[in-house]
Design a protein around this motif. Structure first.
Motif, PDB file in Angstrom:
ATOM      1  N   GLU A 261       0.668   1.818  16.195  1.00 16.30           N
ATOM      2  CA  GLU A 261       1.007   2.412  17.491  1.00 16.30           C
ATOM      3  C   GLU A 261       2.482   2.204  17.820  1.00 16.30           C
ATOM      4  OE1 GLU A 261      -1.649   0.736  20.384  1.00 16.30           O
ATOM      5  OE2 GLU A 261      -3.407   1.675  19.458  1.00 16.30           O
ATOM      6  N   GLN A 262       3.028   1.079  17.412  1.00 16.68           N
ATOM      7  CA  GLN A 262       4.432   0.769  17.690  1.00 16.68           C
ATOM      8  C   GLN A 262       5.384   1.432  16.697  1.00 16.68           C
ATOM      9  OE1 GLN A 262       4.686  -3.527  17.791  1.00 16.68           O
ATOM     10  NE2 GLN A 262       2.950  -3.646  19.189  1.00 16.68           N
ATOM     11  N   HIS A 263       4.838   1.953  15.589  1.00 16.00           N
ATOM     12  CA  HIS A 263       5.641   2.591  14.547  1.00 16.00           C
ATOM     13  C   HIS A 263       5.018   3.937  14.184  1.00 16.00           C
ATOM     14  CE1 HIS A 263       6.344  -1.746  14.187  1.00 16.00           C
ATOM     15  NE2 HIS A 263       7.553  -1.416  13.812  1.00 16.00           N
ATOM     16  N   PRO A 264       4.984   4.876  15.132  1.00 18.22           N
ATOM     17  CA  PRO A 264       4.313   6.150  14.850  1.00 18.22           C
ATOM     18  C   PRO A 264       5.045   6.955  13.776  1.00 18.22           C
ATOM     19  CG  PRO A 264       5.489   6.278  16.923  1.00 18.22           C
ATOM     20  CD  PRO A 264       5.598   4.853  16.449  1.00 18.22           C
ATOM     21  N   VAL A 265       4.263   7.689  13.006  1.00 18.13           N
ATOM     22  CA  VAL A 265       4.825   8.592  12.004  1.00 18.13           C
ATOM     23  C   VAL A 265       5.012   9.939  12.673  1.00 18.13           C
ATOM     24  CG1 VAL A 265       4.411   9.711   9.789  1.00 18.13           C
ATOM     25  CG2 VAL A 265       3.636   7.363  10.163  1.00 18.13           C
ATOM     26  N   ASP A 266       6.249  10.450  12.649  1.00 13.43           N
ATOM     27  CA  ASP A 266       6.484  11.746  13.276  1.00 13.43           C
ATOM     28  C   ASP A 266       6.095  12.880  12.321  1.00 13.43           C
ATOM     29  OD1 ASP A 266       8.594  12.060  11.466  1.00 13.43           O
ATOM     30  OD2 ASP A 266      10.077  11.357  12.902  1.00 13.43           O
ATOM     31  N   ALA A 267       6.186  14.088  12.797  1.00 16.90           N
ATOM     32  CA  ALA A 267       5.746  15.262  12.028  1.00 16.90           C
ATOM     33  C   ALA A 267       6.491  15.406  10.706  1.00 16.90           C
ATOM     34  CB  ALA A 267       5.916  16.523  12.869  1.00 16.90           C
ATOM     35  N   SER A 268       7.702  14.891  10.633  1.00 22.85           N
ATOM     36  CA  SER A 268       8.472  15.019   9.393  1.00 22.85           C
ATOM     37  C   SER A 268       8.025  14.000   8.345  1.00 22.85           C
ATOM     38  CB  SER A 268       9.966  14.846   9.667  1.00 22.85           C
ATOM     39  OG  SER A 268      10.243  13.506  10.052  1.00 22.85           O
ATOM     40  N   GLY A 269       7.131  13.066   8.726  1.00 16.41           N
ATOM     41  CA  GLY A 269       6.659  12.053   7.776  1.00 16.41           C
ATOM     42  C   GLY A 269       7.795  11.155   7.313  1.00 16.41           C
ATOM     43  N   ARG A 270       8.484  10.560   8.278  1.00 15.82           N
ATOM     44  CA  ARG A 270       9.633   9.685   7.992  1.00 15.82           C
ATOM     45  C   ARG A 270       9.528   9.013   6.633  1.00 15.82           C
ATOM     46  NH1 ARG A 270       8.236   6.698  12.663  1.00 15.82           N
ATOM     47  NH2 ARG A 270       8.082   4.999  11.208  1.00 15.82           N
ATOM     48  N   GLU A 271      10.628   8.859   5.976  1.00 17.92           N
ATOM     49  CA  GLU A 271      10.590   8.298   4.632  1.00 17.92           C
ATOM     50  C   GLU A 271      10.253   6.803   4.618  1.00 17.92           C
ATOM     51  OE1 GLU A 271      14.674   7.194   2.363  1.00 17.92           O
ATOM     52  OE2 GLU A 271      14.656   9.144   3.323  1.00 17.92           O
ATOM     53  N   HIS A 272      10.416   6.107   5.729  1.00 20.77           N
ATOM     54  CA  HIS A 272      10.095   4.677   5.770  1.00 20.77           C
ATOM     55  C   HIS A 272       8.830   4.422   6.577  1.00 20.77           C
ATOM     56  CE1 HIS A 272      13.695   3.653   3.681  1.00 20.77           C
ATOM     57  NE2 HIS A 272      14.433   4.279   4.567  1.00 20.77           N
ATOM     58  N   ALA A 273       7.860   5.292   6.453  1.00 14.64           N
ATOM     59  CA  ALA A 273       6.641   5.174   7.249  1.00 14.64           C
ATOM     60  C   ALA A 273       5.481   4.688   6.400  1.00 14.64           C
ATOM     61  CB  ALA A 273       6.298   6.523   7.863  1.00 14.64           C
ATOM     62  N   VAL A 274       4.814   3.651   6.879  1.00 14.33           N
ATOM     63  CA  VAL A 274       3.573   3.215   6.232  1.00 14.33           C
ATOM     64  C   VAL A 274       2.475   4.139   6.755  1.00 14.33           C
ATOM     65  CG1 VAL A 274       1.929   1.329   5.935  1.00 14.33           C
ATOM     66  CG2 VAL A 274       4.386   0.828   6.083  1.00 14.33           C
ATOM     67  N   THR A 275       1.852   4.871   5.852  1.00 15.72           N
ATOM     68  CA  THR A 275       0.830   5.843   6.246  1.00 15.72           C
ATOM     69  C   THR A 275      -0.568   5.462   5.793  1.00 15.72           C
ATOM     70  OG1 THR A 275       1.300   7.167   4.283  1.00 15.72           O
ATOM     71  CG2 THR A 275       2.451   7.776   6.323  1.00 15.72           C
ATOM     72  N   LEU A 276      -0.677   4.470   4.901  1.00 14.77           N
ATOM     73  CA  LEU A 276      -1.975   4.012   4.417  1.00 14.77           C
ATOM     74  C   LEU A 276      -1.993   2.501   4.341  1.00 14.77           C
ATOM     75  CD1 LEU A 276      -4.791   4.310   2.997  1.00 14.77           C
ATOM     76  CD2 LEU A 276      -3.514   4.357   0.835  1.00 14.77           C
ATOM     77  N   VAL A 277      -3.002   1.900   4.966  1.00 20.04           N
ATOM     78  CA  VAL A 277      -3.292   0.482   4.781  1.00 20.04           C
ATOM     79  C   VAL A 277      -4.708   0.389   4.241  1.00 20.04           C
ATOM     80  CG1 VAL A 277      -3.748  -1.719   5.936  1.00 20.04           C
ATOM     81  CG2 VAL A 277      -1.703  -0.410   6.518  1.00 20.04           C
ATOM     82  N   ARG A 278      -4.826  -0.269   3.108  1.00 19.43           N
ATOM     83  CA  ARG A 278      -6.131  -0.450   2.475  1.00 19.43           C
ATOM     84  C   ARG A 278      -6.416  -1.952   2.385  1.00 19.43           C
ATOM     85  NH1 ARG A 278      -5.684   2.264  -2.633  1.00 19.43           N
ATOM     86  NH2 ARG A 278      -6.215   4.107  -1.405  1.00 19.43           N
ATOM     87  N   PHE A 279      -7.538  -2.362   2.966  1.00 20.47           N
ATOM     88  CA  PHE A 279      -7.994  -3.738   2.813  1.00 20.47           C
ATOM     89  C   PHE A 279      -8.863  -3.780   1.557  1.00 20.47           C
ATOM     90  CE2 PHE A 279      -7.250  -3.413   7.425  1.00 20.47           C
ATOM     91  CZ  PHE A 279      -6.342  -4.449   7.565  1.00 20.47           C
ATOM     92  N   VAL A 280      -8.429  -4.548   0.569  1.00 24.33           N
ATOM     93  CA  VAL A 280      -9.144  -4.661  -0.702  1.00 24.33           C
ATOM     94  C   VAL A 280      -9.815  -6.027  -0.709  1.00 24.33           C
ATOM     95  CG1 VAL A 280      -8.956  -4.581  -3.212  1.00 24.33           C
ATOM     96  CG2 VAL A 280      -7.452  -3.168  -1.801  1.00 24.33           C
TER      97      VAL A 280
END
Length: 188
Positions: free
Chosen positions: A145-164
């Protein structure tokens, strides 16, 4: 951000970064830490020794995170974080939350888009897996929520978190935490 939980082997994850539940020495140990060091090969230990020699002579503090290369792992980076040890009286949930938030901060600074986490502190450090799951999921959601990904998909955006996770019990705890207030996250 997509947040998911799977049962599997963290060392085989094809993501940008995996998170190591390290001890403060960064020089390997048991559990997840030992498995990562074995799978990564000697390059990981060499980088950790260099960190200790230069920037972290006293070791990595609990709740903080630092990155190295990943050696022979399929990931590009290993982000090391030191979880609180309940057996040593480290019972502050804020310290545990910091492990997840700081790891994501480091991942974003590296440019990692996908990050795989273990259940930090749920093993030999004595935290109940249900507590770890809820703290981890809440922290990742808050960070997103504090680091939203904008429509351009910022190059420094974490878009997937996987708990393994290492067991069906841990997987169920994380799936349950993901289901509570799922606000756009998807359990898998």
């Amino acid at each position: 951000m997509l947040i998911e939980a799977v049962c599997g082997d963290l060392t085989r994850e094809h993501v940008d970064a995996i998170v190591n539940a390290a001890n403060s020495s960064l020089l390997g140990g048991g559990g997840v830490d030992g498995a990562i060091h074995v799978a990564a090969g000697p390059a990981l230990l060499a980088e950790c020794r260099e960190l200790r020699r230069t920037t972290l002579p006293d070791g990595l503090p609990t709740g903080d995170a630092v990155a190295t290369g990943a050696g022979d792992l399929p990931a590009r980076w290993v982000i090391h974080t030191v979880g609180p040890d309940r057996h040593r009286g480290q019972t502050d949930p804020g310290l545990l939350a910091s492990c997840f938030a700081r790891s994501l901060d480091v991942a974003a600074a590296l440019g990692a888009c996908s990050v795989a986490f273990p259940a930090v502190s749920a093993g030999v450090y004595g935290w109940a897996v249900d507590d770890v799951a809820q703290i981890a999921v809440d922290t990742v959601r808050s960070w997103a929520e504090q680091h939203p990904v904008d429509a351009s998909g910022r190059e420094h955006a974490v878009t997937l978190v996987r708990f393994v996770l290492f067991s069906e019990t841990a997987l169920e705890a994380f799936r349950s935490a993901l289901t509570r207030g799922s606000g756009g996250s998807t359990p898998s």
